[in-house]
Design a protein around this motif. Structure first.
Motif, PDB file in Angstrom:
ATOM      1  N   LEU A 115       0.813  -1.209   0.000  1.00  0.00           N
ATOM      2  CA  LEU A 115       0.000   0.000   0.000  1.00  0.00           C
ATOM      3  C   LEU A 115       0.850   1.264   0.000  1.00  0.00           C
ATOM      4  N   SER A 116       2.085   1.171   0.509  1.00  0.00           N
ATOM      5  CA  SER A 116       2.912   2.371   0.617  1.00  0.00           C
ATOM      6  C   SER A 116       4.096   2.376  -0.340  1.00  0.00           C
ATOM      7  N   GLY A 117       4.202   1.404  -1.221  1.00  0.00           N
ATOM      8  CA  GLY A 117       5.318   1.359  -2.157  1.00  0.00           C
ATOM      9  C   GLY A 117       5.453  -0.027  -2.755  1.00  0.00           C
ATOM     10  N   PHE A 118       6.524  -0.232  -3.530  1.00  0.00           N
ATOM     11  CA  PHE A 118       6.733  -1.554  -4.119  1.00  0.00           C
ATOM     12  C   PHE A 118       8.154  -2.024  -3.841  1.00  0.00           C
ATOM     13  N   THR A 119       8.315  -3.352  -3.847  1.00  0.00           N
ATOM     14  CA  THR A 119       9.652  -3.943  -3.774  1.00  0.00           C
ATOM     15  C   THR A 119       9.926  -4.674  -5.078  1.00  0.00           C
ATOM     16  N   TRP A 120      11.185  -4.648  -5.497  1.00  0.00           N
ATOM     17  CA  TRP A 120      11.606  -5.309  -6.735  1.00  0.00           C
ATOM     18  C   TRP A 120      12.943  -5.993  -6.495  1.00  0.00           C
ATOM     19  N   GLY A 121      13.080  -7.199  -7.034  1.00  0.00           N
ATOM     20  CA  GLY A 121      14.360  -7.876  -6.933  1.00  0.00           C
ATOM     21  C   GLY A 121      14.248  -9.349  -7.252  1.00  0.00           C
ATOM     22  N   SER A 155       7.559  -0.176 -12.229  1.00  0.00           N
ATOM     23  CA  SER A 155       7.791   1.222 -11.855  1.00  0.00           C
ATOM     24  C   SER A 155       6.630   2.131 -12.218  1.00  0.00           C
ATOM     25  N   SER A 156       5.766   1.696 -13.147  1.00  0.00           N
ATOM     26  CA  SER A 156       4.671   2.552 -13.606  1.00  0.00           C
ATOM     27  C   SER A 156       3.447   2.493 -12.698  1.00  0.00           C
ATOM     28  N   THR A 157       3.552   1.800 -11.568  1.00  0.00           N
ATOM     29  CA  THR A 157       2.408   1.690 -10.656  1.00  0.00           C
ATOM     30  C   THR A 157       2.092   3.005  -9.961  1.00  0.00           C
ATOM     31  N   GLY A 158       3.042   3.944  -9.972  1.00  0.00           N
ATOM     32  CA  GLY A 158       2.849   5.196  -9.258  1.00  0.00           C
ATOM     33  C   GLY A 158       3.278   5.126  -7.813  1.00  0.00           C
ATOM     34  N   LEU A 159       3.697   3.941  -7.359  1.00  0.00           N
ATOM     35  CA  LEU A 159       4.169   3.764  -5.989  1.00  0.00           C
ATOM     36  C   LEU A 159       5.666   4.044  -5.915  1.00  0.00           C
ATOM     37  N   GLN A 160       6.150   4.400  -4.735  1.00  0.00           N
ATOM     38  CA  GLN A 160       7.579   4.613  -4.555  1.00  0.00           C
ATOM     39  C   GLN A 160       8.286   3.281  -4.344  1.00  0.00           C
ATOM     40  N   SER A 161       9.537   3.218  -4.739  1.00  0.00           N
ATOM     41  CA  SER A 161      10.352   2.039  -4.478  1.00  0.00           C
ATOM     42  C   SER A 161      10.718   1.985  -3.000  1.00  0.00           C
ATOM     43  N   MET A 162      10.640   0.786  -2.418  1.00  0.00           N
ATOM     44  CA  MET A 162      11.054   0.578  -1.029  1.00  0.00           C
ATOM     45  C   MET A 162      12.265  -0.353  -0.981  1.00  0.00           C
TER      46      MET A 162
END
Length: 398
Positions: A115-121, A155-162
């Protein structure tokens, strides 16, 4: 001092059946702590590794290269009942884990929207040791690996990276939520796939289906025993404090130190939600989440509670608001929750306190019962499909 807003519940995509149970709801008090046992690990609420984290509950765990003695202890991992799976910052890892590959033989990575961002890896495999419990060959997510550029679909979700220490505020997330995997059947199917998992050849990452056994797993569900859920025990908090300690206990009704002891069981729907009724209106998408650092609910127009100035993200009433709501599970069990919301700007003005039982803020269209809800309660999280003395999970109980 920066005090960040963090709401870590993952967007629900799992499909499953609901649990059942019964009992009466206990009042909020200082719970009895299970201070010892091979299924008990100490947890602490403090400022975290960045020394500016409010209402974050942290644990130390050990990860190992599967089947080897090459291991590393990692402190300051956030305990999150609102998600499933272990996620570690690559900067916190000093050992090399085994990369998972997809059908084409290329590395698998994952994009997880919270809800507050996204994680990628990338998805890698580790043995996980917490207290006396060990899960072998567990798929986990490693964050901020520069070898895997973030695809536009993430990255296009509009959420910040965490994916950094400064944005996550922890060395990782230990998701010990309601579900055995972080996505479930939806990600294993080509129909209606949410596109969380990617295979990453040199030409770029593309969405794939991911078998449930290959998905990032709730490590508790993979323990040989004490694997049907967890209990979080934290003392009551009457005012701001620098830190408190408690226990994360594995298993529900599997040992003498994790009995339900009359806790009311709140069964949940396929998304892990129950209903909260506030001021006569029902909010059926509500949930319990130790990874959220406040009570996050509705908005100022609905609650008549003044919000703090941007970008604070919390409520700032002129006087502390003493409120009540009723939670009801899909099994019909219900109970009243009394809670308070104070002025966040005033709470944060001390610069030395990181534990607040009355921190709240605007949220989505439902109730997110964050970490303040856990203070003074023993809160159980039962995992989907697992048998407990109160029936089959998933459910919350307190």
């Amino acid at each position: 001092m920066s005090r960040k807003l963090l709401i870590l519940t993952v967007w629900a995509v799992s499909m499953l059946g609901a649990g059942c149970g019964g009992g009466s709801s206990p009042s909020k008090s200082n719970p009895t702590m299970a201070s010892s046992g091979q299924n008990v690990v100490a947890i602490s609420v403090n400022g975290g590794p960045t020394n500016n984290y409010v209402n974050g509950v942290f644990v130390t765990l050990t990860v190992c290269v599967p089947g080897s003695s090459s291991c590393q202890s990692i402190p300051n991992v956030l305990v999150d009942t609102g998600s499933s799976g272990l996620r570690l910052l690559s900067s916190a890892l000093t050992i090399s884990l085994k990369q998972q590959n997809g059908p084409g033989g290329h590395p698998v990575a994952e994009c997880v929207p919270f809800l507050s961002g996204f994680t990628w890896g990338p998805v890698e495999t580790a043995d996980i040791q917490i207290a006396g419990e060990r899960a072998s060959a567990v798929p986990i997510q490693v964050l901020s690996d520069t070898a895997f550029p973030v695809p536009s679909g993430c990255s296009s979700t509009g959420l910040q990276s965490m994916d950094s220490l400064s944005t996550l505020g922890a060395n990782g997330l230990l998701g010990v939520g309601l579900f055995a995997q972080d996505c479930g059947p939806a990600c294993a199917s080509p129909v209606g796939n949410p596109g969380l998992y990617y295979e990453c050849p040199s030409s770029g990452c593309q969405p794939i289906t991911e078998a449930m056994t290959q998905q990032v797993q709730n490590p508790v569900a993979m323990f040989p025993s004490d694997n049907n859920g967890v209990m979080i025990e934290l003392p009551a908090v009457s005012s701001g404090q620098p830190s408190i300690t408690g226990s994360l206990v594995f298993g529900i009704g599997t040992q003498s130190n994790n009995a339900l002891n009359g806790a009311t069981v709140y069964a949940v729907n396929s998304s892990g939600n129950f209903t909260t009724t506030f001021k006569g209106k029902s909010y059926p998408g509500s949930f319990v989440d130790s990874g959220s650092n406040g009570y996050f609910f509705l908005n100022s127009n609905t609650t008549s509670i003044t919000a703090c100035g941007s970008p604070n993200g919390f409520y700032c009433p002129s006087n502390t608001q003493n409120l009540s709501a009723e939670n009801e599970g899909t099994n019909g069990n219900s109970g009243t929750v009394n809670f308070s919301v104070a002025n966040a700007d005033t709470l944060f003005s001390t610069n030395t306190d990181f534990v607040f039982g009355d921190l709240g803020g605007p949220g989505q269209s439902d109730f997110d019962w964050g970490l303040p809800f856990f203070y003074g309660r023993n809160v159980f999280t039962a995992i989907e499909g697992k048998s407990t003395p109160a029936g089959i999970g998933p459910y919350w109980a307190y």
